[in-house]
Design an enzyme around this catalytic site. Structure first.
Site, PDB file in Angstrom:
ATOM      1  N   LYS A  18      40.086  31.991  32.021  1.00  0.00           N
ATOM      2  CA  LYS A  18      40.931  32.808  32.653  1.00  0.00           C
ATOM      3  C   LYS A  18      42.013  32.494  33.109  1.00  0.00           C
ATOM      4  O   LYS A  18      41.821  31.633  33.948  1.00  0.00           O
ATOM      5  CB  LYS A  18      41.146  34.842  32.227  1.00  0.00           C
ATOM      6  CG  LYS A  18      40.403  34.920  34.342  1.00  0.00           C
ATOM      7  CD  LYS A  18      41.530  34.854  35.144  1.00  0.00           C
ATOM      8  CE  LYS A  18      41.146  35.376  36.359  1.00  0.00           C
ATOM      9  NZ  LYS A  18      41.966  35.316  37.301  1.00  0.00           N
ATOM     10  N   PRO A 101      34.381  26.222  38.233  1.00  0.00           N
ATOM     11  CA  PRO A 101      34.085  25.800  40.210  1.00  0.00           C
ATOM     12  C   PRO A 101      34.453  27.767  40.614  1.00  0.00           C
ATOM     13  O   PRO A 101      34.961  28.256  40.022  1.00  0.00           O
ATOM     14  CB  PRO A 101      35.980  25.884  40.647  1.00  0.00           C
ATOM     15  CG  PRO A 101      36.704  25.437  39.908  1.00  0.00           C
ATOM     16  CD  PRO A 101      35.779  25.392  38.804  1.00  0.00           C
ATOM     17  N   GLY A 103      35.083  30.423  42.740  1.00  0.00           N
ATOM     18  CA  GLY A 103      35.973  30.648  43.661  1.00  0.00           C
ATOM     19  C   GLY A 103      37.268  30.079  43.535  1.00  0.00           C
ATOM     20  O   GLY A 103      38.856  29.702  44.515  1.00  0.00           O
ATOM     21  N   GLY A 105      39.836  31.240  40.696  1.00  0.00           N
ATOM     22  CA  GLY A 105      40.388  32.352  40.653  1.00  0.00           C
ATOM     23  C   GLY A 105      40.093  32.016  38.536  1.00  0.00           C
ATOM     24  O   GLY A 105      41.542  32.377  38.171  1.00  0.00           O
ATOM     25  N   GLY A 108      35.478  32.994  36.376  1.00  0.00           N
ATOM     26  CA  GLY A 108      34.229  32.211  35.904  1.00  0.00           C
ATOM     27  C   GLY A 108      33.295  33.419  36.160  1.00  0.00           C
ATOM     28  O   GLY A 108      32.410  33.556  34.838  1.00  0.00           O
ATOM     29  N   ASP A 143      38.009  42.700  36.290  1.00  0.00           N
ATOM     30  CA  ASP A 143      37.876  41.313  35.593  1.00  0.00           C
ATOM     31  C   ASP A 143      37.433  40.761  34.569  1.00  0.00           C
ATOM     32  O   ASP A 143      37.495  41.161  33.461  1.00  0.00           O
ATOM     33  CB  ASP A 143      38.687  39.496  36.178  1.00  0.00           C
ATOM     34  CG  ASP A 143      39.873  39.878  36.839  1.00  0.00           C
ATOM     35  OD1 ASP A 143      40.191  40.556  37.013  1.00  0.00           O
ATOM     36  OD2 ASP A 143      39.321  38.230  37.605  1.00  0.00           O
TER      37      ASP A 143
END
Length: 289
Positions: A18, A101, A103, A105, A108, A143
């Site tokens: 996202k 990845p 960290g 944002g 994930g 999230d």
């Protein structure tokens, strides 16, 4: 009465990334959490989970992520929570193909958790409705519900109050500068903007992408020079913003050809990829929800 189709014993499902196309911090609650207003949009790229049913109730995840114990992984926690909520005695082998990845944002871990919830609900034949699954997801992270619901959304509260929206669907180049940003460090930073006046969803959408910003960006710039460098490099070429608390930054392009040209310019040492914005999660398309 027709027989129900047999349940699958293996499922291969996407866990999409996202972007936060806008992120305002409007206050801080007594419990320390921050009140947000944000626009979530999915990307056509992400992790992949392969789920295989087990009869013995065991939840086994492979491979393990560096520095994350299996029982602390959101995928496993989601599976255990779903077992506890439903009373299901089945289990699963879960294979994670990690592309996003840590960290970064890009959501994930939250997306992986949502795919675990929705995929295992289908694999185990539980039939829980999306609101119930989203409630479980909220217990795992703020999230997770947007990935469970599967629509691009205007979000408020800590990110759990969702209103579906239709956003533009441009191409993006997403760049990771090779550092891991600590979300707690960003939200604890004294210089973080915490009192942006709330706006309505209609006003945010009327203003359009040219007016959108991320309130975390100045703080992340100050704490992580590598992110600041990536933002400056990308912003010299296209409209650019930080997603979430970083470390990933993204540029909005009008065409895939423009994204390809920009991608070819990215210096070595930075991880970068192109992706298309989506208003419906590919996970929900894969599950037929």
């Amino acid at each position: 009465m027709p027989l129900s189709p047999p349940l699958p014993d293996t499922m291969v499902l996407p866990a999409p990334a996202k972007l936060n196309r806008l992120l305002h911090i409007t206050g801080r609650r007594p419990d320390g959490y921050h009140e947000l207003q944000t626009l979530f949009q999915f990307l056509d790229i992400g992790d992949t989970l392969t789920l295989r049913g087990r009869e013995d109730g065991e939840i086994r995840l492979a491979p393990r992520l560096p520095g994350v114990a299996a029982e602390d992984n959101l995928i496993v926690r989601a599976a255990r929570l779903l077992q506890a909520e439903s009373g299901c005695r089945l289990g699963a082998d879960i294979l994670l193909e990690k592309r996003l990845p840590l960290g970064g944002g890009l959501g994930g871990g939250s997306s992986d958790a949502a795919t675990s919830l929705l995929g295992l609900d289908a694999l185990w034949g539980l039939g829980l409705d999306v609101e119930r699954l989203a409630g479980l997801g909220l217990a795992l992270g703020a999230d997770v519900p947007v990935f469970v619901h599967g629509d691009a959304a205007w979000a408020e509260g800590v990110g759990e109050r969702l209103t579906p929206v239709e956003l533009d669907t441009p191409w993006f180049v997403v760049l990771h500068p090779g550092v891991t940003v600590s979300t707690p460090a960003v939200f604890k930073a004294p210089q973080l903007t915490r009192h942006t006046p709330p706006i309505t969803m209609a006003r945010a959408l009327q203003g359009g992408a040219a007016s959108w910003r991320n309130d975390c960006e100045p703080t992340v710039r100050a704490l992580y020079p590598e992110v600041a460098h990536a933002l400056d490099w990308l912003a010299s070429r296209a409209p650019t913003m930080l997603t979430g608390t970083g470390a990933c930054v993204f540029a909005r392009l009008d065409s895939e050809a423009q994204a390809d040209r920009l991608l070819a310019e990215v210096p070595g040492g930075w991880q970068a990829f192109k992706a298309r914005g989506l208003n419906r999660s590919p996970l929900h398309a894969a599950l037929g929800r």
